[in-house]
Scaffold this motif. Structure first.
Motif, mmCIF file in Angstrom:
data_model
loop_
_atom_site.group_PDB
_atom_site.id
_atom_site.type_symbol
_atom_site.label_atom_id
_atom_site.label_comp_id
_atom_site.label_asym_id
_atom_site.label_seq_id
_atom_site.Cartn_x
_atom_site.Cartn_y
_atom_site.Cartn_z
ATOM 1 N N SER A 99 2.202 -0.184 7.655
ATOM 2 C CA SER A 99 3.010 0.272 8.789
ATOM 3 C C SER A 99 2.980 1.775 8.997
ATOM 4 O O SER A 99 3.318 2.247 10.094
ATOM 5 C CB SER A 99 4.466 -0.187 8.619
ATOM 6 O OG SER A 99 5.063 0.449 7.494
ATOM 7 N N PRO A 103 -1.789 3.124 10.372
ATOM 8 C CA PRO A 103 -1.734 3.577 11.765
ATOM 9 C C PRO A 103 -1.902 5.090 11.907
ATOM 10 O O PRO A 103 -2.567 5.560 12.830
ATOM 11 C CB PRO A 103 -0.345 3.131 12.235
ATOM 12 C CG PRO A 103 0.032 2.026 11.322
ATOM 13 C CD PRO A 103 -0.564 2.379 10.002
ATOM 14 N N VAL A 177 -0.545 -8.159 10.727
ATOM 15 C CA VAL A 177 -0.991 -7.687 12.033
ATOM 16 C C VAL A 177 0.148 -6.977 12.757
ATOM 17 O O VAL A 177 -0.039 -5.899 13.347
ATOM 18 C CB VAL A 177 -1.524 -8.860 12.878
ATOM 19 C CG1 VAL A 177 -1.819 -8.407 14.308
ATOM 20 C CG2 VAL A 177 -2.769 -9.465 12.239
ATOM 21 N N HIS A 178 1.339 -7.569 12.684
ATOM 22 C CA HIS A 178 2.503 -6.985 13.355
ATOM 23 C C HIS A 178 2.804 -5.590 12.814
ATOM 24 O O HIS A 178 3.069 -4.653 13.589
ATOM 25 C CB HIS A 178 3.711 -7.905 13.161
ATOM 26 C CG HIS A 178 4.998 -7.303 13.640
ATOM 27 N ND1 HIS A 178 5.403 -7.359 14.950
ATOM 28 C CD2 HIS A 178 5.965 -6.623 12.970
ATOM 29 C CE1 HIS A 178 6.573 -6.736 15.077
ATOM 30 N NE2 HIS A 178 6.927 -6.284 13.891
ATOM 31 N N VAL A 181 0.164 -3.146 14.191
ATOM 32 C CA VAL A 181 0.251 -2.957 15.642
ATOM 33 C C VAL A 181 1.477 -2.127 16.015
ATOM 34 O O VAL A 181 1.384 -1.173 16.810
ATOM 35 C CB VAL A 181 0.273 -4.318 16.366
ATOM 36 C CG1 VAL A 181 0.611 -4.135 17.843
ATOM 37 C CG2 VAL A 181 -1.077 -5.009 16.226
ATOM 38 N N ALA A 184 0.953 1.382 15.046
ATOM 39 C CA ALA A 184 0.008 2.035 15.956
ATOM 40 C C ALA A 184 0.682 2.417 17.270
ATOM 41 O O ALA A 184 0.446 3.504 17.809
ATOM 42 C CB ALA A 184 -1.187 1.114 16.218
ATOM 43 N N LEU A 185 1.524 1.515 17.805
ATOM 44 C CA LEU A 185 2.231 1.820 19.053
ATOM 45 C C LEU A 185 3.108 3.062 18.901
ATOM 46 O O LEU A 185 3.257 3.846 19.846
ATOM 47 C CB LEU A 185 3.093 0.631 19.474
ATOM 48 C CG LEU A 185 2.360 -0.607 19.984
ATOM 49 C CD1 LEU A 185 3.345 -1.730 20.275
ATOM 50 C CD2 LEU A 185 1.546 -0.283 21.228
#
Length: 318
Positions: A99, A103, A177-178, A181, A184-185
């Motif tokens: 997390s 990212p 994956v969550h 992602v 990254a956001l």
């Protein structure tokens, strides 16, 4: 049912967790392997394409991308992945890597910029259309990304989602994956060099970074103070199997996991803060250089205009 049995079978009998287990329990998980090979290969292809036509690409960006992909593969295929359903403290290390470290490193690699410089005309147009789409603007909206990044860990650990991830391979992979992602956001528009929607001034980026630190600390402290086990009866049930001789008390391991979340969140968050500060200083220096060049051009233009409007022979008279 097969998915549940897959996760349970993977945790049936593992040796005591230590530094050696990180290497000896390495596996070849299909999804992380495919993602790592393709993402690394396409990035290297882009860099090679630039060099073949005589263009340069910052080495630091390539190193950052390599670190990010290596961290992703280690977190999902090494002993961290083998023990993440056995020890919640190991899971928490994996959580922080996926997390935050992954990212942040991938964002510093600027893959979108690399793609825009190397893709053929039509695919580049498709990528630009995606970047300018309404969906990209919504996902890149800083308050939304901040909210998702802060709320997601609470939703993960204080709902049935975390226990489901322990019992289902599919949910387990989707959790990984969550984490990447959502990270990254949050990180990409703030620290990345890519032309993404949601870019905000450096001062606001620093403010968002500072605001995340208390949330990680508070979540870690909350987990440390929990008397109820996360994951239901999953971890106690492992004490009935062959690993009972070395498994720690589940509640003590959970307290350790909370401490890891607290300490690691602050450590990575502060590192992120210094990266942003360095980017701000560098951007300010470049802006000062551009302003100096603009003033120099303006001064030259004024001198040229003065010389052109000066009456003939005035220079000799002086």
């Amino acid at each position: 049912m097969g998915l549940v049995m897959t996760v349970a079978a993977a945790a049936e009998d593992l040796p005591r967790f230590d530094a050696g287990a990180l290497v000896s329990q390495w596996g070849l998980a299909p999804l992380p392997l495919v993602v790592t090979v393709w993402a690394t290969g396409l990035y290297v292809l882009g860099v090679v394409t630039l060099h073949r036509r005589g263009d340069s690409w910052p080495v630091g960006r390539s190193i950052a991308w390599g670190i990010g992909m290596l961290a992703f593969y280690v977190a999902t295929s090494s002993g961290l992945a083998a023990y993440d359903t056995v020890l919640i403290s190991v899971h928490m290390v994996q959580h922080m890597v996926l997390s935050m470290v992954v990212p942040l490193s991938l964002a510093l690699g600027a893959p979108v910029t690399l793609a825009l410089r190397t893709l053929p005309r039509r695919p580049r147009g498709w990528l630009l259309a995606v970047l300018h789409s309404r969906l990209a603007k919504v996902l890149g909206f800083p308050p939304l990304a901040f909210g998702l990044y802060v709320i997601s860990p609470w939703a993960l650990y204080f709902s049935g989602w975390y226990e489901a991830s322990l019992r289902s391979t599919y949910v387990h992979e989707m959790m990984h994956v969550h984490l990447v992602v959502v990270g990254a956001l949050f990180f990409w528009p703030i620290v990345g060099a890519d032309p993404l929607p949601g870019r905000v001034p450096h001062l606001f980026r620093l403010l968002l970074t500072v605001m995340t630190l208390p949330f990680h600390a508070f979540l870690g402290i909350t987990i440390m103070g929990q008397k109820t086990l996360l994951g239901g009866d999953w971890y106690p049930s492992l004490h009935d199997g062959p690993m009972a001789a070395w498994l720690p008390d589940p509640l003590e391991d959970q307290h350790l996991a909370g401490g890891i979340l607290w300490a690691a969140g602050d450590l990575v968050g502060l590192s992120f803060f210094f990266v942003l500060f360095a980017q701000w200083v560098r951007a300010s220096m470049k802006e000062a250089e551009r302003e100096d060049r603009r003033l120099d051009r303006l001064e030259r233009q004024e001198r040229l205009a003065a010389a052109q409007t000066r009456p003939p022979g005035s220079a000799e008279a002086e």
